[in-house]
Every structure is written in C-alpha cells, then in structure tokens.
Scaffold this motif. Structure first.
Motif, mmCIF file in Angstrom:
data_model
loop_
_atom_site.group_PDB
_atom_site.id
_atom_site.type_symbol
_atom_site.label_atom_id
_atom_site.label_comp_id
_atom_site.label_asym_id
_atom_site.label_seq_id
_atom_site.Cartn_x
_atom_site.Cartn_y
_atom_site.Cartn_z
ATOM 1 N N PRO A 158 -9.342 -61.266 8.823
ATOM 2 C CA PRO A 158 -8.559 -60.378 7.966
ATOM 3 C C PRO A 158 -7.069 -60.675 7.865
ATOM 4 O O PRO A 158 -6.440 -60.247 6.906
ATOM 5 C CB PRO A 158 -8.788 -58.994 8.579
ATOM 6 N N ASN A 159 -6.482 -61.399 8.797
ATOM 7 C CA ASN A 159 -5.067 -61.752 8.692
ATOM 8 C C ASN A 159 -4.991 -63.013 7.842
ATOM 9 O O ASN A 159 -5.166 -64.124 8.323
ATOM 10 C CB ASN A 159 -4.458 -61.989 10.071
ATOM 11 N N GLY A 185 1.098 -54.964 17.930
ATOM 12 C CA GLY A 185 0.970 -54.399 19.277
ATOM 13 C C GLY A 185 0.681 -52.912 19.191
ATOM 14 O O GLY A 185 -0.164 -52.485 18.412
ATOM 15 N N GLU A 186 1.397 -52.125 19.957
ATOM 16 C CA GLU A 186 1.200 -50.673 19.955
ATOM 17 C C GLU A 186 2.213 -49.946 19.074
ATOM 18 O O GLU A 186 2.275 -48.718 19.083
ATOM 19 C CB GLU A 186 1.271 -50.138 21.392
ATOM 20 N N ALA A 211 0.138 -55.279 3.223
ATOM 21 C CA ALA A 211 1.251 -56.131 3.636
ATOM 22 C C ALA A 211 2.067 -55.346 4.661
ATOM 23 O O ALA A 211 2.382 -54.172 4.449
ATOM 24 C CB ALA A 211 2.117 -56.507 2.444
ATOM 25 N N ILE A 212 2.375 -55.997 5.791
ATOM 26 C CA ILE A 212 3.181 -55.378 6.839
ATOM 27 C C ILE A 212 4.384 -56.271 7.104
ATOM 28 O O ILE A 212 4.236 -57.475 7.307
ATOM 29 C CB ILE A 212 2.366 -55.181 8.132
ATOM 30 N N ALA A 213 5.577 -55.653 7.109
ATOM 31 C CA ALA A 213 6.814 -56.383 7.380
ATOM 32 C C ALA A 213 7.384 -55.938 8.725
ATOM 33 O O ALA A 213 7.386 -54.741 9.043
ATOM 34 C CB ALA A 213 7.829 -56.124 6.283
ATOM 35 N N ARG A 214 7.853 -56.909 9.480
ATOM 36 C CA ARG A 214 8.555 -56.630 10.737
ATOM 37 C C ARG A 214 10.040 -56.871 10.503
ATOM 38 O O ARG A 214 10.447 -57.974 10.113
ATOM 39 C CB ARG A 214 8.058 -57.539 11.842
ATOM 40 N N ALA A 258 -8.110 -54.708 14.704
ATOM 41 C CA ALA A 258 -7.750 -55.637 15.784
ATOM 42 C C ALA A 258 -6.746 -56.679 15.304
ATOM 43 O O ALA A 258 -5.812 -57.033 16.028
ATOM 44 C CB ALA A 258 -9.007 -56.312 16.335
ATOM 45 N N ALA A 259 -6.920 -57.171 14.088
ATOM 46 C CA ALA A 259 -5.994 -58.170 13.545
ATOM 47 C C ALA A 259 -4.598 -57.578 13.362
ATOM 48 O O ALA A 259 -3.592 -58.219 13.677
ATOM 49 C CB ALA A 259 -6.519 -58.712 12.216
ATOM 50 N N ILE A 260 -4.540 -56.344 12.891
ATOM 51 C CA ILE A 260 -3.243 -55.682 12.720
ATOM 52 C C ILE A 260 -2.603 -55.432 14.083
ATOM 53 O O ILE A 260 -1.423 -55.702 14.288
ATOM 54 C CB ILE A 260 -3.389 -54.382 11.904
#
Length: 154
Positions: free
Chosen positions: A96-97, A44-45, A126-129, A37-39
């Motif tokens: 978690p975030n 988003g989708e 780690a996620i990068a946008r 859910a945090a991710i």
C-alpha cells in the motif's frame, strides 16, 4: 529412433510418478490491516491531522493503468519551516505504500506529481511530514471504470 524417445518418456514418467504439478502464484489481496501497518511504519505512533495537504487526482478514471496525481502541501519552505517528506498510500494494493518523496527547505515548493496504477476503485491517501515532525493528510476517492492489468493483449 522413435523407440529411444519412447524409453526416455517412460523413464521420465516413472521417475516423476507420472504426476505433474502446476503452481499458480497469485498476489496477496490487500487488507485494511496492511494499509494501517504501512502508514504506521511511516508515522510511528504520531497523530495525523487533516489539512495542509492537497491531493489532486481525478475522481473518475477510465483506465487504471496510469492515473495522474499531484500532492501539494501548504508550507513556506524556509530553513525553519518546510516539508520533510510526502508519502502516498492506496487501500487495495498488496504493497500500500506506493510512493515516498523526500524534500527539504531548498526544494522551493512542496509539491510532487506522478502517475500511479490502480487496480480498482479505492481511496488514495497522501501524508506529509513537516519539519516540526507533525503529519498532515488528504484522502480522495477514485472510481476506476477499467482496472489496471485487465486489458487483453492484441
């Protein structure tokens, strides 16, 4: 004087029914659904691709109270192509975030360094946008031999 103290205690006990309650508040245990859910709240989708992100964190730490980590993203960091944000998650934290960093083309380099607290051995992601609104990630397993918040005060 002792008699009035006794009366006060007796009055108190009669008003409370002689019962006392002790409430212990315990943090909620983290679940995989909380991490997911945090991710999703961040991405988003959208799909998350593996690559472009390097997560530099020790695979084995003696003490989880302060774990150093660096996240770097392959990007030219120009006005057209740059990293918008870097988000850090861990799977066993009730929240978690654990970190959000916002960058822009003038940042010069897509890299952040910080220290995090880990209560147990777990995965860190780690996620990068990027500026094209794609998401890229890296995940690392960290083994913690002494969990955070468990040391006794001396």
């Amino acid at each position: 004087m002792a008699n009035s103290d006794h009366t006060t205690r007796r009055t108190f006990l009669s008003l409370t029914g002689g019962a006392a309650a002790l409430v212990i508040v315990r943090p909620v245990d983290a679940t995989p659904a909380m991490l997911s859910a945090a991710i999703r709240k961040v991405i988003g989708e959208a799909d998350v691709h593996t690559g472009k992100v390097k997560l530099d964190i020790p695979p084995l730490v003696e003490n989880g109270n302060t774990v150093p980590m660096t996240v770097s993203v392959t990007s030219p960091m120009t006005a057209v192509e740059y990293v918008k944000s870097i988000h850090i998650f861990n799977e066993k934290n009730p929240q978690p975030n654990i970190g959000n960093f916002y960058l822009g083309p003038r940042a010069g380099r897509a890299q952040v360094s910080t220290r995090i607290r880990l209560a147990d051995s777990q995965k860190v992601t780690a996620i990068a946008r990027l500026s094209d609104d794609t998401f890229w990630s890296a995940t690392a397993d960290v083994v913690v031999t002494l969990a955070a918040c468990t040391e006794e005060a001396i």
